[in-house]
Design a protein around this motif. Structure first.
Motif, PDB file in Angstrom:
ATOM      1  N   UNK A  57       0.838  -1.188   0.000  1.00 43.93           N
ATOM      2  CA  UNK A  57       0.000   0.000   0.000  1.00 43.93           C
ATOM      3  C   UNK A  57       0.879   1.246   0.000  1.00 43.93           C
ATOM      4  N   UNK A  58       0.463   2.262  -0.750  1.00 41.84           N
ATOM      5  CA  UNK A  58       1.107   3.569  -0.692  1.00 41.84           C
ATOM      6  C   UNK A  58       0.111   4.525  -0.060  1.00 41.84           C
ATOM      7  N   UNK A  59       0.431   4.946   1.137  1.00 47.90           N
ATOM      8  CA  UNK A  59      -0.541   5.736   1.897  1.00 47.90           C
ATOM      9  C   UNK A  59      -1.760   4.866   2.154  1.00 47.90           C
ATOM     10  N   UNK A  60      -2.937   5.432   1.955  1.00 48.66           N
ATOM     11  CA  UNK A  60      -4.168   4.666   2.138  1.00 48.66           C
ATOM     12  C   UNK A  60      -5.011   4.655   0.864  1.00 48.66           C
ATOM     13  N   UNK A  61      -4.440   5.159  -0.239  1.00 48.37           N
ATOM     14  CA  UNK A  61      -5.236   5.343  -1.453  1.00 48.37           C
ATOM     15  C   UNK A  61      -4.813   4.478  -2.627  1.00 48.37           C
ATOM     16  N   UNK A  62      -3.602   3.904  -2.585  1.00 47.89           N
ATOM     17  CA  UNK A  62      -3.099   3.166  -3.743  1.00 47.89           C
ATOM     18  C   UNK A  62      -2.462   1.849  -3.304  1.00 47.89           C
ATOM     19  N   UNK A  63      -2.662   0.820  -4.137  1.00 49.24           N
ATOM     20  CA  UNK A  63      -1.951  -0.445  -3.947  1.00 49.24           C
ATOM     21  C   UNK A  63      -1.080  -0.656  -5.175  1.00 49.24           C
TER      22      UNK A  63
END
Length: 279
Positions: A112-118
């Motif tokens: 995960x990158x931050x909480x918005x992207x996988x």
């Protein structure tokens, strides 16, 4: 004022997230490395996000390799239900025999990158069948339905415009492959042009296939892959065999089998379907 500062801080943090570059690296000998990302939100699980990112990376590699835009398999029943499933795990079985097929793959990283992207980084080996398809070789196949309940009977009808040998495989989400035709009970897989066959046959050792949910699952998406291998003009009996031992194999073995033929001898039909538990 405090509330305003907090919102501004959150906005700036989100703006600071940088998604990875999706450039593709040619590693040589048919291998490529790619990174792909998808949006991650509350409507999908982390596992679903990973599958979607893998599918996107594989699709990007095939398009880079072939220069041809690839359309993934779709299933109309999913648009008409609330099932939280997709067919991304079948992305390497899209109809790309001329443009390229994923023969092997290895997931290098998923996070995960931050909480918005996988994001997923993987490497994959690509190959394609040599030559051009035969426009007069048409293989048609259909299932008796697209959506089954656990234990329902499955029937596959297949027809061909050319004499061919038919191979029918059941492909699960874990990339396990079972041979439905031929197998130790159903050996005859020759199909004469202009005729059709029913799998399983109405008479014989096996007359019914029943779908079965994986243990612990309430729903599943699977796919039937039908291959037609055109018979040579003078062929009177099966001129090749698929050595699959106990009639189960990995997806990689199936890809290798397909790659053993020139393009003009092979046609493929993908038949995805859904299994649901009985309420």
């Amino acid at each position: 004022m405090i509330k305003y500062i907090f919102i501004l801080f959150t906005f700036c943090f989100a703006q600071g997230i940088v998604v990875p570059d999706e450039n593709i690296k040619d590693l040589g000998k048919g291998w490529y490395e790619a990174t792909a990302w998808v949006e991650y939100h509350e409507d999908i699980t982390k596992a679903q996000a990973k599958e979607k990112a893998i599918s996107r990376a594989l699709k990007n590699i095939i398009e880079f390799y072939s220069g041809v835009e690839v359309s993934s398999t779709s299933l109309s029943i999913l648009a008409e239900t609330n099932l939280e499933m997709d067919l991304d795990h079948f992305s390497q079985l899209t109809s790309t025999m001329s443009s390229g097929m994923i023969l092997e793959k290895e997931i290098l990283e998923g996070k995960l990158i931050g909480s918005d992207f996988y994001t997923v980084t993987l490497k994959a080996k690509v190959g394609k069948l040599e030559g051009e398809n035969d426009p007069l070789f048409k293989l048609e196949a259909d299932l008796n339905r697209e959506s089954y309940q656990n234990g329902d009977e499955m029937i596959i009808n297949i027809s061909s415009s050319k004499d061919c040998y038919v191979y029918v495989f059941n492909i699960l989400s874990d990339e396990t492959v079972s041979a439905l035709l031929p197998n130790q009970y159903l050996e005859e897989n020759y199909l004469a042009k202009g005729t059709s066959i029913r799998v399983p046959p109405e008479k014989g050792k096996i007359t019914k296939f029943r779908v079965d949910l994986p243990e612990g699952k309430s729903q599943a998406t699977e796919m039937i892959l039908v291959l037609g291998i055109k018979a040579d003009k003078d062929t009177k009996s099966k001129d090749f065999d698929l050595n699959i031992g106990d009639y189960k194999m990995a997806l990689t073995q199936l890809m290798e089998f397909i790659m053993g033929f020139p393009r003009e001898r092979v046609e493929q039909v993908n038949l995805p379907y859904v299994i649901q538990s009985i309420d």
